[in-house]
Scaffold this motif. Structure first.
Motif, PDB file in Angstrom:
ATOM      1  N   TYR A  59     -51.035  35.272  59.260  1.00  0.00           N
ATOM      2  CA  TYR A  59     -51.185  34.054  58.459  1.00  0.00           C
ATOM      3  C   TYR A  59     -52.031  34.334  57.215  1.00  0.00           C
ATOM      4  CZ  TYR A  59     -49.589  31.105  62.416  1.00  0.00           C
ATOM      5  OH  TYR A  59     -48.865  30.504  63.416  1.00  0.00           O
ATOM      6  N   CYS A  60     -53.128  35.043  57.426  1.00  0.00           N
ATOM      7  CA  CYS A  60     -54.057  35.346  56.339  1.00  0.00           C
ATOM      8  C   CYS A  60     -53.374  36.190  55.265  1.00  0.00           C
ATOM      9  CB  CYS A  60     -55.276  36.069  56.911  1.00  0.00           C
ATOM     10  SG  CYS A  60     -56.560  36.468  55.706  1.00  0.00           S
ATOM     11  N   ARG A  61     -52.633  37.195  55.680  1.00  0.00           N
ATOM     12  CA  ARG A  61     -51.919  38.048  54.720  1.00  0.00           C
ATOM     13  C   ARG A  61     -50.888  37.246  53.933  1.00  0.00           C
ATOM     14  NH1 ARG A  61     -49.631  42.979  58.125  1.00  0.00           N
ATOM     15  NH2 ARG A  61     -48.754  43.550  56.081  1.00  0.00           N
ATOM     16  N   ASP A  62     -50.128  36.418  54.628  1.00  0.00           N
ATOM     17  CA  ASP A  62     -49.089  35.628  53.961  1.00  0.00           C
ATOM     18  C   ASP A  62     -49.702  34.654  52.957  1.00  0.00           C
ATOM     19  OD1 ASP A  62     -47.195  36.941  55.454  1.00  0.00           O
ATOM     20  OD2 ASP A  62     -46.897  35.301  56.889  1.00  0.00           O
ATOM     21  N   GLN A  63     -50.821  34.026  53.343  1.00  0.00           N
ATOM     22  CA  GLN A  63     -51.460  33.063  52.445  1.00  0.00           C
ATOM     23  C   GLN A  63     -52.040  33.759  51.219  1.00  0.00           C
ATOM     24  OE1 GLN A  63     -51.465  29.615  52.996  1.00  0.00           O
ATOM     25  NE2 GLN A  63     -52.052  29.674  50.831  1.00  0.00           N
ATOM     26  N   ALA A  64     -52.648  34.920  51.437  1.00  0.00           N
ATOM     27  CA  ALA A  64     -53.199  35.674  50.310  1.00  0.00           C
ATOM     28  C   ALA A  64     -52.095  36.062  49.330  1.00  0.00           C
ATOM     29  CB  ALA A  64     -53.923  36.916  50.818  1.00  0.00           C
ATOM     30  N   MET A  65     -50.968  36.480  49.864  1.00  0.00           N
ATOM     31  CA  MET A  65     -49.841  36.843  49.007  1.00  0.00           C
ATOM     32  C   MET A  65     -49.382  35.629  48.196  1.00  0.00           C
ATOM     33  SD  MET A  65     -46.295  38.776  50.118  1.00  0.00           S
ATOM     34  CE  MET A  65     -47.251  39.907  51.127  1.00  0.00           C
ATOM     35  N   GLU A  66     -49.333  34.470  48.859  1.00  0.00           N
ATOM     36  CA  GLU A  66     -48.943  33.240  48.171  1.00  0.00           C
ATOM     37  C   GLU A  66     -49.956  32.872  47.090  1.00  0.00           C
ATOM     38  OE1 GLU A  66     -48.330  28.547  49.385  1.00  0.00           O
ATOM     39  OE2 GLU A  66     -47.691  30.103  50.805  1.00  0.00           O
ATOM     40  N   ASP A  67     -51.226  33.202  47.325  1.00  0.00           N
ATOM     41  CA  ASP A  67     -52.286  32.893  46.364  1.00  0.00           C
ATOM     42  C   ASP A  67     -52.438  33.968  45.292  1.00  0.00           C
ATOM     43  OD1 ASP A  67     -52.815  30.571  47.735  1.00  0.00           O
ATOM     44  OD2 ASP A  67     -54.499  31.390  48.879  1.00  0.00           O
ATOM     45  N   GLY A  68     -51.573  34.966  45.315  1.00  0.00           N
ATOM     46  CA  GLY A  68     -51.602  36.001  44.289  1.00  0.00           C
ATOM     47  C   GLY A  68     -52.638  37.083  44.511  1.00  0.00           C
ATOM     48  N   LEU A  69     -53.098  37.230  45.745  1.00  0.00           N
ATOM     49  CA  LEU A  69     -54.093  38.248  46.071  1.00  0.00           C
ATOM     50  C   LEU A  69     -53.440  39.388  46.847  1.00  0.00           C
ATOM     51  CD1 LEU A  69     -56.940  35.810  47.141  1.00  0.00           C
ATOM     52  CD2 LEU A  69     -56.895  37.209  45.066  1.00  0.00           C
ATOM     53  N   LYS A  70     -53.913  40.594  46.609  1.00  0.00           N
ATOM     54  CA  LYS A  70     -53.303  41.771  47.221  1.00  0.00           C
ATOM     55  C   LYS A  70     -54.092  42.311  48.410  1.00  0.00           C
ATOM     56  CE  LYS A  70     -51.168  43.272  42.876  1.00  0.00           C
ATOM     57  NZ  LYS A  70     -51.054  44.377  41.877  1.00  0.00           N
TER      58      LYS A  70
END
Length: 244
Positions: A59-70
């Motif tokens: 979940y954390c990885r997917d949300q970070a990707m959605e927020d433009g974070l790598k």
């Protein structure tokens, strides 16, 4: 500091603060089957996915990707707890890591998005744990998520509710310098919280009081006495600790 790359799933270590990229950070309560660094590096992905603690990392990885974070940081798999030296460094650095994160995702594993938010959040285990105090106070942006990873709102949007649950003044929830709060006040914030290990009752407060000290698991209640001594030496003019 180790960070998890959201796309590849690889964990990389950054030795200098100047080299650390923008990252999201996860706040959560530990369960019975967390994914450790050793698990992440050595276990087959199929087995990892079946572990109870894997979903929140996903979940954390997917949300970070959605927020433009790598990059993301998750304590379960980004600290090598087999190394006492690394664990000590991480705990002494953790407040800074949460403060420097672009965003903190607070995962409330016992709150459903279909519940009455005020009632269910007020009963969440997340608000009873010692470590999550600094994870609430240090980051400027905290977004809360339900067990289904539905957004419940940000720290600023839920400010009145969070203040009523934690008994922390809104100004400090909004990242006012904690040094403006007396020692007794900061101790009161932690008074209703608990940790699994008795030593962590002291260690989880290091960042709250801007203290660095070595960790000695096995010392029991001596850890808190050492913390009190360090606080007194750092703030000799604040005598409210004696009233606590």
């Amino acid at each position: 500091m180790r960070l998890l790359q959201v796309e590849s799933g690889k964990i990389e270590e950054f030795l200098s603060d100047d080299d650390i990229p923008s990252y999201a950070i996860l706040s959560h309560t530990w369960g019975g089957e967390e994914v450790t660094l050793a698990d992440w590096e050595d276990m087959e992905e199929g087995k990892l996915r079946r572990m109870q603690g894997y979903a929140k990392i996903r979940y954390c990885r997917d949300q970070a990707m959605e927020d433009g974070l790598k990059w993301v940081w998750v304590d379960t798999c980004c600290i090598d707890k087999r190394s006492s030296a690394e664990l000590s460094e991480a705990i002494n650095s953790m407040f800074r890591w949460y403060r420097n994160a672009t965003v903190c995702y607070a995962y409330l594993s016992d709150v459903s998005g279909s519940d009455d938010i005020k009632q269910s959040m007020s009963k969440s285990r997340w608000f009873t744990r010692g470590w999550t105090l600094q994870e609430l106070l240090a980051p400027s942006l905290v977004t809360f998520y339900s067990m289904e990873w539905q957004s419940l709102g940000t720290k600023s949007e839920l400010l009145q509710l969070l203040s009523s649950i934690t008994l922390i003044e809104e100004e400090f929830l909004l990242s006012k310098d904690l040094q403006h709060a007396s020692i007794a006040k900061r101790m009161s914030w932690a008074s209703r919280r608990d940790t699994s290990k008795i030593e962590d009752r002291a260690y989880c407060l290091l960042g709250i009081f801007d203290i660095n000290m070595p960790l000695i698991y096995g010392e029991g209640k001596k850890a808190f006495r050492r913390l009190q001594k360090e606080i007194l030496e750092a703030t000799p003019d604040d005598h409210t600790l004696f009233a606590w």
